[in-house]
Design a protein around this motif. Sequence first.
Motif, mmCIF file in Angstrom:
data_model
loop_
_atom_site.group_PDB
_atom_site.id
_atom_site.type_symbol
_atom_site.label_atom_id
_atom_site.label_comp_id
_atom_site.label_asym_id
_atom_site.label_seq_id
_atom_site.Cartn_x
_atom_site.Cartn_y
_atom_site.Cartn_z
ATOM 1 N N LEU A 114 6.380 5.630 -1.417
ATOM 2 C CA LEU A 114 7.232 5.921 -0.268
ATOM 3 C C LEU A 114 7.263 7.409 0.042
ATOM 4 O O LEU A 114 7.164 7.811 1.210
ATOM 5 N N ILE A 115 7.405 8.242 -0.983
ATOM 6 C CA ILE A 115 7.474 9.693 -0.742
ATOM 7 C C ILE A 115 6.175 10.188 -0.128
ATOM 8 O O ILE A 115 6.178 11.010 0.806
ATOM 9 N N ASP A 116 5.037 9.695 -0.604
ATOM 10 C CA ASP A 116 3.758 10.062 0.010
ATOM 11 C C ASP A 116 3.719 9.649 1.476
ATOM 12 O O ASP A 116 3.216 10.387 2.333
ATOM 13 N N PHE A 117 4.250 8.469 1.771
ATOM 14 C CA PHE A 117 4.264 7.972 3.142
ATOM 15 C C PHE A 117 5.182 8.822 4.027
ATOM 16 O O PHE A 117 4.868 9.113 5.179
ATOM 17 N N VAL A 118 6.328 9.219 3.484
ATOM 18 C CA VAL A 118 7.277 10.052 4.229
ATOM 19 C C VAL A 118 6.657 11.384 4.626
ATOM 20 O O VAL A 118 6.926 11.927 5.699
ATOM 21 N N ALA A 119 5.794 11.925 3.756
ATOM 22 C CA ALA A 119 5.122 13.207 4.001
ATOM 23 C C ALA A 119 6.122 14.338 4.248
ATOM 24 O O ALA A 119 6.113 14.988 5.299
ATOM 25 N N VAL A 150 12.056 7.377 8.996
ATOM 26 C CA VAL A 150 11.293 6.457 8.142
ATOM 27 C C VAL A 150 12.206 5.319 7.709
ATOM 28 O O VAL A 150 13.291 5.552 7.178
ATOM 29 N N ILE A 151 11.745 4.100 7.962
ATOM 30 C CA ILE A 151 12.466 2.902 7.535
ATOM 31 C C ILE A 151 11.619 2.193 6.486
ATOM 32 O O ILE A 151 10.435 1.906 6.712
ATOM 33 N N ALA A 152 12.215 1.941 5.335
ATOM 34 C CA ALA A 152 11.555 1.184 4.263
ATOM 35 C C ALA A 152 12.448 -0.006 3.942
ATOM 36 O O ALA A 152 13.643 0.169 3.681
ATOM 37 N N ASP A 153 11.887 -1.207 3.971
ATOM 38 C CA ASP A 153 12.753 -2.369 3.786
ATOM 39 C C ASP A 153 11.960 -3.586 3.341
ATOM 40 O O ASP A 153 10.722 -3.609 3.438
ATOM 41 N N LEU A 154 12.718 -4.588 2.861
ATOM 42 C CA LEU A 154 12.170 -5.918 2.714
ATOM 43 C C LEU A 154 11.910 -6.460 4.111
ATOM 44 O O LEU A 154 12.705 -6.226 5.027
ATOM 45 N N VAL A 155 10.819 -7.196 4.298
ATOM 46 C CA VAL A 155 10.551 -7.808 5.592
ATOM 47 C C VAL A 155 10.199 -9.276 5.407
ATOM 48 O O VAL A 155 9.769 -9.702 4.333
ATOM 49 N N ARG A 156 10.392 -10.016 6.468
ATOM 50 C CA ARG A 156 10.099 -11.451 6.479
ATOM 51 C C ARG A 156 8.768 -11.684 7.179
ATOM 52 O O ARG A 156 8.525 -11.141 8.257
ATOM 53 N N THR A 164 7.821 -9.051 0.408
ATOM 54 C CA THR A 164 6.986 -8.153 1.202
ATOM 55 C C THR A 164 7.833 -6.960 1.604
ATOM 56 O O THR A 164 8.955 -7.117 2.101
ATOM 57 N N TRP A 165 7.312 -5.766 1.340
ATOM 58 C CA TRP A 165 7.991 -4.530 1.700
ATOM 59 C C TRP A 165 7.198 -3.829 2.802
ATOM 60 O O TRP A 165 5.970 -3.967 2.905
ATOM 61 N N ALA A 166 7.904 -3.089 3.636
ATOM 62 C CA ALA A 166 7.251 -2.323 4.712
ATOM 63 C C ALA A 166 7.845 -0.931 4.793
ATOM 64 O O ALA A 166 9.050 -0.739 4.648
ATOM 65 N N HIS A 167 6.972 0.043 5.021
ATOM 66 C CA HIS A 167 7.358 1.412 5.354
ATOM 67 C C HIS A 167 6.890 1.679 6.772
ATOM 68 O O HIS A 167 5.708 1.473 7.082
ATOM 69 N N LEU A 168 7.770 2.138 7.638
ATOM 70 C CA LEU A 168 7.396 2.506 8.999
ATOM 71 C C LEU A 168 7.903 3.902 9.307
ATOM 72 O O LEU A 168 9.057 4.227 9.012
ATOM 73 N N ARG A 169 7.046 4.713 9.906
ATOM 74 C CA ARG A 169 7.407 6.085 10.250
ATOM 75 C C ARG A 169 7.292 6.266 11.764
ATOM 76 O O ARG A 169 6.254 5.997 12.358
#
Length: 252
Positions: free
Chosen positions: A35-40, A143-149, A243-248
């Motif tokens: 996640l931290i890498d994704f956040v940049a 940045v939103i990181a969450d469980l997703v359906r 399933t987890w998702a990271h969106l920036r």
Amino acid sequence: MPEHRDLILREFARQADAFEDDRINASFTRYLGRLIDFVAPTATDVCLDVACGTGLVARALAGEVRHVTALDMTPEMLATGKASADAEGATNVVFQEGDATRLPFLAGSFSLVVTRFSLHQVSDPSAVVAELLRVCRPGGRVVIADLVRKPDLPGDPDRVERLRDPSHGTMQTVEEIRGLLPAVQAADVFDVPRPLSIWLEQSRTPAEVAGQIEEELRRELSGGPATGMRPMVVEDALWFTQTWAHLRSAGC
């Protein structure tokens, strides 16, 4: 019937210690670097971690940015997180009590706004995302990181999640989260296999309910109704899959 906010406060007050227990919080920490890498983050960022829990994300960001505010509405989570931050020597993290749907900050206060595992808990995800965007500076990132359906997944994983933790709300799909953001710059979606016993222990799920969940997953493995939890057996232990998702989003 308790209000949803009351359920969240009750459940997470009970779970505060578990968030800092290395024996049972491995799923939170194993993917934290990803996640931290994704956040940049950058050295000039002024950050806000919304619905921070014990501030795992905030504390991981602290060494990469100028300052982090870690906000949560559960006092027990904040107290546990601050004690850990103090022990780690993190001097640029401030813990603050507050509601994700009414953030106590002026518009444009932060260059980086992050929330992890909050949207599936709240009754109005759009209100939370609107607040994240409001307090983000022009040109900043949310940045939103969450469980997703997964929309095509048989069964109802939210029902099982609520059995385990009554404060669980409703998981969004990746596309539903995308629809709440002005522009998604990057996305990272991945499956996370988890041991059932640790997951149930982390939430302090009562034994009777834990047994019901285990029975349902074992029944599915034997050809019974789908739960949406995608159970499996790993070295004789029962596991399931999220399933987890990271969106920036760029350009608040």
